[in-house]
Design a protein around this motif. Structure first.
Motif: not given
Length: 2008
Positions: A25-38
């Motif tokens: 939910e805190n990830a920016s909706p306009s950017d791809d996911l950070p690699k740790p989260l992915a």
């Protein structure tokens, strides 16, 4: 015995999904996911695919493992089985039908947590576990939903390798769709567990239905945007589920047993319905109908479509904007460019290829589905009607596709019958009910997507079936109602509607055009639809243009044969003016053509006239002429549309206001026209004033953007006949302050009966806020403020609301008004008093505020478990709490600065422990632990920090900061959790917590220590803070390890990363360093904490590395630096400053600790630790000195980056804009300026035009005939504008009237009101430092609205001004930050080099001289570079002067550091630099304030340079040629300094230092002939002399007198003093003296000891005054002036001041050591070295005056006898100090002369330089011991009687005791000299008379007295010569010997006189004694050449006195 371990399936383990959901939910909706989260997503991929199915059913293997083993191994994880947890796990397993091991994981994970909120709320632990289980399941589903929403939001904006899109596609390809359908079937068929009781069943039912909602959301997202194609089989399955749900064949409906469950059940049915409609692909069918694409039943094409779809997932639907789906940002911006025609054709062709896939169904599928749909009975299942209607539309569209007539299979299906059934079931009404229920709006799912489905359906329905516009047909109203709810609030859908390329909205746009065609007859319907389509800036503009550019007017018209022009084309022409409906006086002109739209009745038809009239204009006219507003829907809709348009688009607002000036013409026959003006604001104001207090009336009022006219119209009917501002606080509750009850009644009605989004109360509050922001200050504004705060704020919580959450909207809005009012106090003088009194003293407001924010985190958590409270209400409460906390903080900071000594009521209530419902302090402490809402945590932490600071001066409040242990434990763990995050998630929260700790450290140490109490601060508790449960046997890792579980380690962890943070986020680092600085500031109370911090080897190393890395920090060019760069650089310097200050504190602390340890006989073990800590710091600083770090720091910090040109240009730019605005205001155009700014500019304009320079220009322009004498003021203002513009562009303005006017503007109030005073506090960051308040300027200018008016052409001027101001702010930010670093560095160097405790502590060190010299050279250059621009700029920033002061301070410190090794070249550099700076600053002193401190430091630098350099040169002598040349050059420099110093004497802060510098210059280095002409020319001596009369300058009087003494030694100087009135001032000074001290000081009640301790040097006023007189008498000699002085001085001193003469000449009684005598012992005496000096000076003056014998005798008459007697008594006292070498020392000191001053105490530590054991050199040490405190004041100079200690044994001689003895012998010499002069005068008188007149012969001392003096002197000289026979005698000892020989000689002369007068001879015994002593003396003096002359003279007098002496 080894523990048994069993392994189970690894798939049973899962990591908590709550934290993963938070990250998603805190990830920016306009950017791809950070690699740790992915990476986390990939690890949990199987869970996302299988969803809740991974939570297994009970299993025998799991149960056996749980029952029979002590440990269970689940893959890499291991659990230790606890018996009590096992039992609970089995119980949970039976309740939830959950695997036993997974049940145990839940129990172990959530029952062991000691800090979860559920423990406070739910007492049954089983309930906790069940609740957490459902939370885990829902978080899992929400994670899946979030992945799909994120992927759809990004769409094709990223490359194919997008991590989030890849994961979403993989989920679908792995079978997510099938899993979800299965889960849905299971959930809908499930039955409640038998073992579950009623309470748990309710919880289970609600959570199960919530899971249904989440699963349906995910299914919808898969079908939406075609991520997954819904096959016919899937569609039929879902349809059967929907049918079963409606019929009740599933258990699903039986779960709706509570309001929450019922709502979820209703939502599930709606979701299923919309999914089924979406799966019909109506959107693509509309595309096919639009493109006329035929439908072909070719299976090959179907399979081709499937292949292409799965090969390329880019085939998103053509016009749908996929970014609808983002829940956090559902309103994306309009696409910048529409698609080109080529792209459209390409898309159309692509659609044709995949035409079969548009529906996805084969003909067989359609028939099967149709058979299924025919089974719906709409009378039994009403909710099935909407699906039937959707199917009918589907069939209708399919049948509309181009097909061969003989093969049109769809014509066989009766879709019209379906429509009929659907309408019988009121299907459209059901859709409207869905939207009205708010179910979709309150959902956190893809709401925009659901609305989009309804939009597509309605559009397809309109395209399929004809919609009648007749009023009797309710279908139109239903469709309009649905459309209004769909579009309203969804900007993305509105953008699509107005985009012509969007074919989906085409049918709806046709409907809108049809309604517009009947305008103004169908106004209500048109307004409803347009109002809903007005969401967003571009849609609002489209709506306005649609109305403003309307092409005609429609009306009913009776057609006649004359009017019908063409029967075929239905064209008519009016023969007479036709009235426009609803508008009196406005007609369609005659001869206007029109087109018949439809025939209404007979000959009456609806005609569209070709008369262009703006529909917007017509609407306004209709609004203005509505006769009755009650229940008028059109008026409400018109106002609603106006409000929405102007709220969404500022340009529309201005266009609408401009349209008010449009003139319309009304035909009045053929002869004339009438012009009318329509004013929107007046229309609205009139409506408001005429409203009825009923629901419809309340709904109409919406006073936005109407300030000026609304105030003029008094729309709220304020009942006030007097000036508001003349009413005091007591009048606030009177009727004249309150609005009429009419408005209050309307607010109540509105809240109770109206349910729209923007209630009346919010409109009133918005209007109030706008008035306050615009700076309006009149009765209406004050009344509205009082009404808002005293009525709405206090009472709104008790109102009834039709919509519950409206209450919190009102709360938030009124709190926003409250904050706006608080901020307005800074700029509004009139409103500030009213607002301050209201907020600080109205208890009802306080109580309301406290009821909102005084709650606990536990209470808030409890609300989330209360099924009766909706989530939207909880969120509203949280927002209100955050706002209330923030307002309380702002109140304490903004309106409390000017408080009186009494504490206001608000402050008392805030700090009170009795505040209800709980105390504020307890509430904020608890709310810091509320992790659900970081905004509340931030606000609570900030408020608590302020409360800690505010309570510091009130000890009785400190008890409030001692909450219970549980609450403190929660606070401690919460702070740990925030500070121990691996990365900072919330900068504001992190900073707020650090500021809280810093505030506690500074103001409430006990509170901070309670936070640091870590008795229960365990690793497991910290782990649980973040919601992660570690297994008991797994080691904690990372930041949660046991060694980092305390606050101290959290700080260390942050410090260790300081090198990285100082570059990435220096703002956060600065706050952490401020906390460390606060700890060291109160080091005594935080010893343990500091020890733990310093125990880390990396602590000081990391901090010092941060300095090391930034030592050579380069500052870019200020004129091109960006704001962000300036902020980053400023924070870096602030960080360095904080580190240096902390280091300085630590060095100082180490010195004190080591000094304390050195005083202890047996040092403890802690001494080693202290020394070790000290060595670390000492090593760091020493390395800095050895390396280039220190030099780089000094050079970096002292390089000033202040550019006064930038600061000056900012003021010029503001003045330029001011002149431009003046021209606008004169022309009557105020634009969007605030009311307050307009008033200020007009006030400045009035002052400007009455300036003499302006009058001069008027005369010149009039004389020269400019502008023919007209509009001269405007011409002058224009010329002034261009002069200022030239100044800004670099063309300097020449002196003259325009220069004067520009200077007036620059110095005017207009500039000052926007200058910011940087009052930094503990919580200030670098960004808080700015010189101009840009935010306030922009708000007052209303700059964001200039683009929409004629002011757009002036925007460049304002932007230039803002740019200049921003540059000035950046300059000040960097300069001020660098200045703080410079000051901190000075502090470090000061404590490092401080040697006051050096011998005892071994702390500190010495900076290498060579390094200092190089730095001094750089500092001097930097100082001159900083100084040089000051002369060019008429206005100088105070910051520049502060920087100059610090540069001079550092230079002064470094000069002191190398005082013993200064070279002539360095001295020359210092003198030149100081002289240049002093001269320039003195010249600027009249126009620039604040230069005096810098001047003071420069004068001190001059003093040091002269003293240290030239004293050394004087001692060593000038030998080499280079030194001679250097001496000559320095002499010339110092000669140039004389005029500068003379001019600086008049500066009060500098006059003492200036006089000291002048005195030192005149004394030693220049001859009087050189310096006296300069002094005579430049020195204002009379001003200086008058300082003697200034009682406030008592401390500087000795300096004055010393300077007067120097110039008095020159004849010209003595004459100057005499002419300046020196004697008059001196008499006034002496008039205030009694015993050598100024009586005004003595009478102040201060003890002498206390006074002496505070005065650096003794105030030798008496002695110095006499010394000046002595010098003047000596300089003037026998001249007439000299004689006059003597004649005046003698009677004054020896008559008027005889008591002072007596005081200094009185002798004490000599003590006796004879204990056998019965008489009492004489009291021992106290004196001081300074008193002895004053006695010497008194005698010296007596000697000089006595030399003028005739004047002396004449003036003294018979009073000189007493003077001689005192002299003889004093001489007798001295003569008794005949201690002999080898004799036993006296046990009683004859005179106590203890050291008083610091220099004297230092002399006591120095060894004796005389080393004599005779006379007073032997007696003085007995009395030169430290004196005890005393309270009495003596009556004589030498007699200060008190009791003293008897212990004087083993007293050694010191430098100080030698000084006292020498002073005594100087007094003896002067006494003898005075008596000799008396005898000499008597001898002259005898010569004149011819005989000796014994009756008048002066008293002379007895021979025994003289013998005592002689014996002491002979013995001392003999001893000294014998002792130093083999070596050269020191110069000081030589002077002592010469003094004593002269004393012997003088005594012998007196003895000879006595012998001759008395006619006696020396006694035989005396002769023998003298012979022996003289023999020894002569033998001892042999070889000492310096005594040869004195011995010769002594021999002569001895031979006269003792002619029988054999030795001669």
């Amino acid at each position: 015995m080894a523990a048994t371990t069993k392994s189970v399936d690894h798939s049973l383990w899962w990591e908590p999904f709550s934290s993963l959901l938070t990250d998603l939910e805190n990830a920016s909706p306009s950017d791809d996911l950070p690699k740790p989260l992915a990476k986390k997503l990939k690890e949990n991929h199987d869970w996302f695919v299988e969803t809740v199915v991974r939570f297994k059913s009970p299993n025998e293997k799991s149960k056996e493992a749980l029952m029979s083993s002590e440990k269970i191994k689940i893959g890499p994880h291991e659990l230790t089985v606890k018996p009590d947890f096992r039992d609970k796990a089995l119980q949970v397993s039976s309740y939830l039908c959950l695997d036993e091991v997974q049940s145990y994981i839940l129990v172990d994970r959530y029952l062991e947590r000691g800090n979860v909120a559920e423990n406070y709320i739910v007492h049954d632990p089983i309930h906790v576990v069940l609740l957490q289980y459902f939370i885990e399941r829902q978080c899992l589903l929400k994670c899946t939903r979030q992945i799909l929403m994120h992927a759809l939001y990004l769409g094709n904006s990223l490359k194919e390798e997008s991590l989030i899109r890849e994961e979403a596609l993989k989920l679908i390809s792995d079978g997510l769709e099938g899993k979800l359908i299965s889960v849905l079937e299971v959930l809908m068929s499930c039955s409640h567990p038998e073992q579950m009781d009623v309470d748990l069943f309710t919880l289970w039912a609600e959570e199960t239905l919530l899971e249904d909602n989440l699963v349906l959301d995910i299914i919808f997202l898969m079908y939406y945007e075609s991520l997954c194609t819904c096959t016919a089989e899937r569609w039929k399955n879902l349809c059967l589920l929907y049918k079963g749900t409606l019929s009740g064949s599933y258990n699903f409906g039986k779960l709706a047993i509570s309001p929450e469950a019922l709502s979820s059940f209703y939502q599930a049915k709606i979701q299923l319905l919309l999914i089924l409609i979406e799966a019909l692909n109506l959107e693509n069918l509309l595309q096919m109908v639009h493109d006329e694409i035929p439908f072909r039943f070719l299976d090959s094409l179907y399979f081709l479509f499937i292949f292409v779809f799965f090969a390329n997932h880019k085939c998103l639907k053509h016009s749908r904007h996929h970014k609808y789906l983002a829940p956090n940002n559902p309103n994306p911006k309009r696409k910048e460019k529409r698609k080109t025609r080529k792209e459209k054709e390409k898309k159309s062709n692509y659609s044709k290829i995949l035409c079969f896939g548009a529906c996805g169904f084969t003909l067989t599928d359609v028939r099967e589905i149709d058979a299924l749909m025919s089974g719906f009975d709409v009378f039994e299942m009403r909710e099935g009607g909407p699906l039937i209607l959707a199917w009918a539309v589907f069939l209708c569209l399919m049948s509309s596709l181009p097909q061969k007539e003989e093969s049109n299979e769809f014509m066989e299906i009766d879709h019209v019958g379906y429509v009929r059934q659907a309408f019988e079931a009121s299907s459209l009404s059901y859709f409207l009910e869905i939207l009205q229920s708010g179910i979709l709006k309150e959902s956190d799912g893809p709401v925009a997507g659901y609305r989009s489905v309804l939009r597509t359906f309605i559009s397809a329905f309109i395209a399929s079936y004809e919609i009648s516009l007749q009023e009797e047909d309710g279908t139109l109203n239903l469709i309009l109602g649905i459309l209004c709810y769909v579009y309203r609030g969804e900007e993305s859908l509105c953008i699509q509607f107005w985009d012509r390329a969007s074919f989906i909205d085409g049918p709806i746009r046709c409907l809108l055009c049809n309604l517009e065609g009947e305008f103004p007859l169908r106004t209500v319907e048109l307004l409803r639809l347009l109002s809903s389509l007005c969401e967003g800036s571009w849609p609002a503009e489209c709506v306005y243009n649609f109305l403003d550019k309307s092409t005609g007017i429609s009306s009913l018209f009776d057609i006649t044969s004359e009017s019908l022009l063409d029967n075929v084309s239905q064209i008519v022409e009016t023969q007479h003016p036709v009235p426009i409906p609803g508008i009196d006086g406005l007609h369609i002109p005659s001869r206007t053509h029109g087109h018949v739209l439809k025939v209404v009745d007979g000959r009456t038809a609806l005609v569209r006239w070709e008369h262009t009239k703006s529909a917007m204009f017509v609407l306004l006219l209709r609004l203005a002429q509505i006769p009755y507003l009650e229940n008028n829907e059109e008026a409400f809709l018109t106002l609603d549309l106006l409000s929405r348009m102007v709220s969404c688009n500022t340009a529309v607002c201005f266009s609408l206001m401009d349209s008010c000036n449009i003139c319309h013409l009304q035909a009045t026959g053929m002869n004339g026209q009438i012009e009318n003006n329509v004013w929107v604001v007046e229309i609205i104001s009139n409506i408001v004033r005429n409203l009825y207090p009923n629901p419809s009336g309340a709904a109409l009022i919406c006073p936005s953007n109407v300030a000026a006219v609304a105030l003029k119209a008094n729309i709220f009917d304020v009942a006030s006949n007097s000036s508001t501002f003349n009413i005091g606080w007591n009048g606030l509750s009177s009727g004249s302050w309150l609005l009429s009850g009419k408005l209050a009644k309307m607010l109540l009605i509105d809240s109770e009966q109206n349910d729209y989004d923007c209630p009346l109360t919010i409109s009133v509050l918005d209007f109030t806020m706008e008035l306050v922001r615009t700076g309006v200050e009149d009765d209406i504004v004050v009344s509205l403020i009082v009404f808002s705060l005293q009525y709405i704020l206090v009472n709104h919580e008790y109102w009834k609301y039709k919509v519950k959450n409206t209450r919190w909207k009102v709360t938030l809005k009124v709190l926003e008004v409250m904050k706006t009012c608080i901020l307005a106090t800074a700029s509004s003088e009139k409103l500030s008093d009213v607002i301050r009194d209201l907020l600080l003293y109205d208890s009802s407001i306080h109580n309301t505020l406290f009821r909102i924010m005084c709650t606990t985190s536990e209470a808030l958590e409890r609300l989330y478990l209360n099924r009766l409270i909706e989530l939207v209400e909880i969120e509203g409460l949280q927002l209100a709490i955050s706002s209330a906390l923030d307002i309380s903080y702002v109140m304490l900071t903004k309106i409390s600065k000017d408080m009186t000594s009494s504490i206001p009521a608000f402050h008392q209530a805030v700090l009170s422990s009795t505040t209800k419902p709980i105390s504020v302090i307890a509430a904020v402490i608890s709310l810091i632990s509320f992790f659900r809402d970081p905004a509340i945590q931030v606000a609570a932490a900030k408020l608590l920090a302020m409360l800690l600071q505010m309570a510091e001066p009130h000890p009785f409040i400190n008890s409030c900061f001692c909450p219970d242990d549980k609450r403190m434990e929660d606070l401690r763990l919460s702070i740990n959790s925030i500070l121990l995050e691996n990365w900072i998630l919330n900068d504001d929260l992190f900073i707020a917590v650090l500021n809280l700790l810093a505030s506690a450290a500074r103001f409430q140490p006990a509170f901070l220590l309670s936070i640091f109490d870590t008795k229960e601060d365990t690793a497991v508790q910290l782990a649980n803070i973040g919601g992660v449960k570690q297994t008991t046997n797994e080691p904690l890792s990372g930041s949660l390890a046991s060694e980092t579980c305390s606050l101290v380690n959290a700080i260390l962890q942050f410090v260790e990363s300081s090198n990285d943070v100082i570059n990435s986020n220096p703002c956060v680092l600065l706050n952490a360093l401020n906390f460390l600085k606060a700890l060291w500031h109160g080091a005594g109370q935080y010893t343990t904490i500091l020890e733990r911090l310093k125990s880390s080897d990396k602590f000081w190393k990391q901090l010092s590395n941060s300095i090391f890395q930034s030592a050579a920090l380069e500052v870019p060019v200020l004129k091109s630096i960006k704001e962000s760069e300036a902020s980053l650089l400023g924070h870096k310097y602030r960080c360095q400053s904080a580190i240096l200050e902390t280091m300085a504190y630590d060095v100082f602390l180490m010195k004190k600790l080591l000094y304390a340890e050195s005083l202890v006989k047996d040092p403890s073990e802690s001494n080693k630790k202290i020394k070790a800590d000290n060595n670390v710091m000492k090593s760091i600083l020493s390395n800095w000195c050895k390396s280039s770090v220190l030099g780089s720091l000094i050079k970096s910090y002292t390089s000033c980056k202040y550019d006064n040109e930038i600061y000056f240009h900012a003021k010029v730019a503001l003045s330029l804009l001011t002149v431009h605005i003046m021209g606008k205001l004169v022309a009557g155009d105020a634009g969007s300026l605030s009311v307050s700014l307009v008033e200020k500019i007009r006030h400045v304009y009035k002052k400007l035009t009455v300036q003499p320079a302006f009058s001069e220009l008027l005369a010149q322009y009039s004389l020269r005939g400019y502008s023919e004498g007209k509009e001269l003021k405007a011409l002058i203002m224009s010329d002034l504008y261009y002069h200022l513009q030239g100044e800004l562009e670099g063309r300097k303005m020449s002196a003259g009237p325009f220069k004067e006017l520009s200077q007036f503007l620059i110095e005017s109030k207009m500039v000052k009101i926007y200058e910011n005073k940087c009052n930094l506090d503990l919580f200030s960051n670098a960004d808080d430092v700015h010189v101009f308040d840009l935010g306030r300027i922009q708000a007052d200018l209303g700059l964001d609205m200039w683009d929409y008016s004629e002011w757009r052409t002036s925007k460049g001027i304002a932007e230039t001004m803002l740019s200049c101001m921003q540059k000035a702010n950046s300059m000040v930010l960097i300069g001020n930050s660098k200045l703080s670093s410079l000051k901190a560095l000075i502090t470090v160097l000061t404590v490092y080099e401080d040697s006051s405790l050096e011998k005892m502590t071994e702390v500190g060190g010495k900076i290498p001289d060579q390094l200092i010299f190089s730095c001094m050279e750089h500092i001097c250059r930097s100082f001159l570079d900083t100084l040089e621009p000051l002369s060019r700029v008429p206005d100088v920033s105070e910051d520049v002067l502060d920087f100059l002061t610090s540069q001079a301070d550092l230079l002064l410190h470094l000069t002191r550091s190398v005082r013993k090794s200064l070279s002539m070249s360095v001295c020359l550099l210092l003198l030149k630099t100081s002289g240049t700076g002093l001269k320039m600053l003195n010249d600027l002193r009249t126009i620039i304030s604040g230069v005096n401190n810098t001047m003071k430091l420069l004068i001190m630098l001059i003093l040091l340079s002269m003293e240290f350099c030239w004293l050394d040169s004087h001692i060593s002598g000038v030998k080499d040629r280079e030194s001679i040349e250097g001496f000559a050059e320095i002499s010339n420099v110092r000669l140039g300094l004389l005029p500068i110093l003379c001019n600086c004497v008049t500066v009060a802060e500098c006059h003492s230092l200036c006089l000291t510098a002048l005195d030192l210059t005149l004394k030693g280095f220049l001859t009087p002939d050189t310096w006296f002409p300069i002094i005579h020319k430049h020195l204002q001596l009379q001003h200086v002399v008058l300082k003697l009369q200034d009682k406030n300058s008592f401390g500087s009087i000795p300096v004055l007198l010393k300077f007067f003494l120097t110039i008095a030694r020159v004849r010209g100087g003595a004459e100057m003093l005499l002419n300046a009135g020196f004697f008059s001032s001196l008499k006034l000074l002496f008039a205030d003296m009694s015993d050598g001290r100024v009586s005004s000081v003595i009478n102040s009640g201060k003890k002498l000891s206390t006074l002496s301790d505070k005065i650096e040097k003794p105030q030798l006023i008496w002695g110095l005054g006499l010394a000046v007189i002595t010098a003047m008498v000596h300089s003037l000699g026998d001249s007439s002036l000299g004689i006059d002085i003597v004649a005046n001085v003698i009677p004054y001193l020896f008559s008027e001041k005889a008591h002072l003469i007596s005081y200094f000449l009185s002798a004490p009684d000599f003590p006796s050591d004879d204990h056998g005598k019965k008489r009492p012992r004489a009291q021992r005496t106290w004196t001081s070295l300074s008193k002895l000096m004053e006695t010497e000076q008194t005698l010296m003056l007596m000697c000089v005056l006595a030399q003028h014998w005739n004047t002396w005798v004449k003036a003294m008459k018979d009073t000189d006898s007493q003077l001689r007697e005192m002299s003889i008594h004093l001489l007798a006292f001295i003569s008794r100090g005949n201690q002999r070498l080898g004799e036993a020392p006296s046990r009683t000191p004859p005179l106590l002369c203890p050291p008083i001053l610091k220099d004297e105490l230092d002399c006591c530590n120095k060894p004796s330089f005389v080393n004599s054991k005779n006379g007073w050199f032997a007696l003085a040490p007995l009395g030169c011991i430290s004196k005890p405190k005393f309270s009495g004041i003596s009556t004589t100079a030498l007699v200060i009687k008190d009791q003293a200690t008897e212990s004087n044994n083993h007293v050694s001689q010191t430098y100080f005791s030698d000084s006292v003895a020498i002073q005594i012998y100087r007094i003896a010499f002067l006494l003898l000299k005075f008596l000799c002069l008396q005898a000499e005068g008597a001898a002259k008188r005898a010569e004149e008379l011819g005989y000796v007149d014994l009756a008048h012969f002066p008293e002379l001392p007895m021979p025994e007295i003289l013998h005592g003096i002689q014996d002491q002197a002979i013995a001392i000289v003999t001893e000294l010569c014998e002792t130093n026979r083999s070596k050269q005698i020191h110069s000081e000892v030589q002077q002592v010997c010469l003094l004593l020989l002269q004393t012997i000689e003088m005594a012998l002369y007196l003895e000879l006189c006595v012998l001759q007068i008395c006619g006696i001879k020396p006694m035989l015994g005396r002769v023998e004694d003298v012979s022996k002593e003289v023999k020894l003396l002569m033998k001892a003096t042999e070889g000492h050449a310096f005594l040869k002359g004195s011995m010769k003279s002594l021999s002569q007098i001895i031979s006269l006195v003792y002619p029988d002496c054999d030795e001669l």
